[in-house]
Design an enzyme around this catalytic site. Sequence first.
Site, mmCIF file in Angstrom:
data_model
loop_
_atom_site.group_PDB
_atom_site.id
_atom_site.type_symbol
_atom_site.label_atom_id
_atom_site.label_comp_id
_atom_site.label_asym_id
_atom_site.label_seq_id
_atom_site.Cartn_x
_atom_site.Cartn_y
_atom_site.Cartn_z
ATOM 1 N N GLN A 1 0.912 -1.408 -0.094
ATOM 2 C CA GLN A 1 0.184 0.206 0.044
ATOM 3 C C GLN A 1 0.728 1.499 0.088
ATOM 4 O O GLN A 1 0.507 2.597 0.387
ATOM 5 C CB GLN A 1 -1.046 0.209 0.997
ATOM 6 C CG GLN A 1 -1.837 -1.439 1.433
ATOM 7 C CD GLN A 1 -2.463 -0.882 3.107
ATOM 8 O OE1 GLN A 1 -3.742 -0.540 3.374
ATOM 9 N NE2 GLN A 1 -1.781 -1.735 3.650
ATOM 10 N N ASN A 2 1.840 1.175 0.780
ATOM 11 C CA ASN A 2 3.253 2.388 0.736
ATOM 12 C C ASN A 2 3.721 2.860 -1.195
ATOM 13 O O ASN A 2 3.182 2.304 -1.793
ATOM 14 C CB ASN A 2 4.323 1.421 0.894
ATOM 15 C CG ASN A 2 4.379 0.937 2.495
ATOM 16 O OD1 ASN A 2 3.266 1.442 3.188
ATOM 17 N ND2 ASN A 2 4.710 0.411 2.484
ATOM 18 N N ASP B 1 6.722 5.266 -1.411
ATOM 19 C CA ASP B 1 7.788 5.671 -0.760
ATOM 20 C C ASP B 1 8.660 4.767 -1.792
ATOM 21 O O ASP B 1 9.664 5.039 -1.466
ATOM 22 C CB ASP B 1 7.993 4.858 0.339
ATOM 23 C CG ASP B 1 7.673 3.862 0.592
ATOM 24 O OD1 ASP B 1 8.018 3.952 2.213
ATOM 25 O OD2 ASP B 1 8.108 2.916 0.412
ATOM 26 N N HIS C 1 -1.745 1.737 -4.758
ATOM 27 C CA HIS C 1 -2.087 2.885 -4.288
ATOM 28 C C HIS C 1 -0.853 3.811 -4.817
ATOM 29 O O HIS C 1 -1.019 5.056 -4.247
ATOM 30 C CB HIS C 1 -2.159 3.366 -2.454
ATOM 31 C CG HIS C 1 -3.026 2.606 -2.178
ATOM 32 N ND1 HIS C 1 -2.815 2.496 -0.210
ATOM 33 C CD2 HIS C 1 -4.216 1.970 -2.016
ATOM 34 C CE1 HIS C 1 -3.874 0.993 -0.052
ATOM 35 N NE2 HIS C 1 -4.518 1.479 -1.169
ATOM 36 N N CYS D 1 -0.170 13.689 -15.112
ATOM 37 C CA CYS D 1 -1.404 14.623 -16.013
ATOM 38 C C CYS D 1 -2.681 14.765 -15.567
ATOM 39 O O CYS D 1 -3.460 13.820 -15.927
ATOM 40 C CB CYS D 1 -1.163 15.069 -17.578
ATOM 41 S SG CYS D 1 -2.002 16.578 -18.316
ATOM 42 N N CYS E 1 1.868 20.078 -16.240
ATOM 43 C CA CYS E 1 2.623 19.271 -17.689
ATOM 44 C C CYS E 1 3.476 19.764 -18.970
ATOM 45 O O CYS E 1 3.099 20.659 -19.175
ATOM 46 C CB CYS E 1 1.101 18.589 -17.982
ATOM 47 S SG CYS E 1 1.258 17.574 -19.320
ATOM 48 N N CYS F 1 0.887 19.389 -22.431
ATOM 49 C CA CYS F 1 -0.635 20.374 -22.592
ATOM 50 C C CYS F 1 -0.958 21.326 -21.340
ATOM 51 O O CYS F 1 -1.794 22.049 -21.894
ATOM 52 C CB CYS F 1 -2.115 19.360 -21.920
ATOM 53 S SG CYS F 1 -2.105 19.053 -20.363
ATOM 54 N N ASN G 1 2.734 -6.479 13.478
ATOM 55 C CA ASN G 1 2.024 -5.022 13.494
ATOM 56 C C ASN G 1 2.640 -4.760 15.344
ATOM 57 O O ASN G 1 2.284 -5.396 15.949
ATOM 58 C CB ASN G 1 1.173 -5.383 12.834
ATOM 59 C CG ASN G 1 0.403 -3.943 12.424
ATOM 60 O OD1 ASN G 1 0.945 -3.290 11.682
ATOM 61 N ND2 ASN G 1 -0.581 -3.305 13.677
ATOM 62 N N ALA H 1 8.483 -4.365 13.096
ATOM 63 C CA ALA H 1 9.371 -5.175 11.636
ATOM 64 C C ALA H 1 10.238 -5.907 11.664
ATOM 65 O O ALA H 1 10.361 -7.101 11.908
ATOM 66 C CB ALA H 1 8.448 -4.654 10.547
HETATM 67 N N1 APR Z 1 6.734 -2.404 12.509
HETATM 68 C C1 APR Z 1 5.580 -2.452 12.541
HETATM 69 N N2 APR Z 1 4.173 -2.199 12.926
HETATM 70 C C2 APR Z 1 4.353 -1.031 12.532
HETATM 71 C C3 APR Z 1 5.524 0.049 12.748
HETATM 72 C C4 APR Z 1 6.873 -1.055 12.835
HETATM 73 N N3 APR Z 1 7.987 0.126 13.318
HETATM 74 N N4 APR Z 1 5.125 0.772 13.961
HETATM 75 C C5 APR Z 1 4.014 1.521 13.250
HETATM 76 N N5 APR Z 1 3.384 -0.060 12.306
HETATM 77 C C6 APR Z 1 1.803 -0.384 12.709
HETATM 78 C C7 APR Z 1 1.150 0.378 13.459
HETATM 79 O O1 APR Z 1 1.029 0.261 14.933
HETATM 80 C C8 APR Z 1 -0.025 0.575 12.272
HETATM 81 O O2 APR Z 1 -1.201 -0.409 12.902
HETATM 82 O O3 APR Z 1 1.646 -0.157 11.916
HETATM 83 C C9 APR Z 1 0.303 -0.021 11.023
HETATM 84 C C10 APR Z 1 0.553 1.257 10.045
HETATM 85 O O4 APR Z 1 -0.528 1.774 9.778
HETATM 86 P P1 APR Z 1 -1.366 2.844 9.295
HETATM 87 O O5 APR Z 1 -1.092 4.453 9.028
HETATM 88 O O6 APR Z 1 -2.728 3.019 9.100
HETATM 89 O O7 APR Z 1 -0.621 2.135 7.314
HETATM 90 P P2 APR Z 1 -1.740 2.014 6.976
HETATM 91 O O8 APR Z 1 -2.502 0.612 6.402
HETATM 92 O O9 APR Z 1 -0.848 1.400 5.377
HETATM 93 O O10 APR Z 1 -2.371 3.113 6.026
HETATM 94 C C11 APR Z 1 -3.268 2.407 4.181
HETATM 95 O O11 APR Z 1 -3.761 4.547 3.987
HETATM 96 O O12 APR Z 1 -4.401 6.276 4.093
HETATM 97 C C12 APR Z 1 -4.069 5.271 3.364
HETATM 98 O O13 APR Z 1 -3.140 5.719 1.303
HETATM 99 C C13 APR Z 1 -2.905 5.454 2.597
HETATM 100 O O14 APR Z 1 -1.644 3.058 2.148
HETATM 101 C C14 APR Z 1 -2.489 4.613 3.105
HETATM 102 C C15 APR Z 1 -3.747 3.232 3.774
#
Ligand code: APR
Length: 245
Positions: A101-102, A104, A119, A127, A150, A153, A216, A234
């Site tokens: 979902q990242n 980066d 995402h 554009c 752009c 255009c 998580n 992680a």
């Molecule tokens: N190791 C493991 N888990 C972690 C760490 C870590 N070092 N640091 C934070 N977390 C966990 C948090 O506890 C949280 O549950 O990562 C999770 C991040 O959740 P979000 O911030 O909601 O991110 P994400 O789930 O990727 O969001 C989904 O939401 O805003 C939109 O498009 C954006 O892709 C994103 C989507």
Amino acid sequence: MEKNAYKLAAKLIKGAKNIIVFTGAGISAESGIPTFRGKDGLWNKYNPQELATYEAFIKNPKLVWEWYDFRRQLIKKASPNKAHIILAKWEEFLPITIITQNVDELHQRAGSKNIIELHGNIWTLKCINENCGYKEKNYEAPLKELPPICPKCHDLLRPGVVWFGEPLPQEALSKAFSLAKKADLCIVIGTSGVVYPAAHIPFVVKENNGKVIEINLEPTPISQIADISFFEKASLALEKINEYI
Ligand code: APR
């Protein structure tokens, strides 16, 4: 977590034929990139409705670009952390596809190849005029001009990410879900599991008799279907599992 949980996780990983690694912002947290939710989450400070929707962009393209330019500068200074690196290593000898979902690009920078970006990607500029269709990869941070224009255009360029209320890229989505149906293991790392349709991925694996390992910091809606949950950083969990791979 006791030792045999890491051993069991390693056994599941080594025995799996089709592994999906489903990642969220939490896997990049140890690279210094803020997550969206949880205690220091970006959405606690900023309003996503003002910064991450198409309407917000049209209303105030400069403000939205200031936000993305700020995040691009942060990400540019960041490096992949141990979690990204271990996954890239495993891909050399395990059947792994990363569905992230990242935006980066840290998985790519760590050396992973099989990646589906659900995402979009913060380094893509496109554009806003659908008929123009201009798109480029641009790693300039900070950008010289905000909002960028752009070159084809002269309409506005937008970040190539998926905003709230927008459809996910069709090809990435269908590929991700067809892989999920075939996966016998889904390793979920660093996601709050609350944003759909992405968050559906681990449930699809489970519905098709696959196993789910969750890593998580805190419990999420995915914890209820996880065969093993590691509530820790992680990089730490992956390092300990890696000892048995
Ligand atoms: N190791 C493991 N888990 C972690 C760490 C870590 N070092 N640091 C934070 N977390 C966990 C948090 O506890 C949280 O549950 O990562 C999770 C991040 O959740 P979000 O911030 O909601 O991110 P994400 O789930 O990727 O969001 C989904 O939401 O805003 C939109 O498009 C954006 O892709 C994103 C989507």
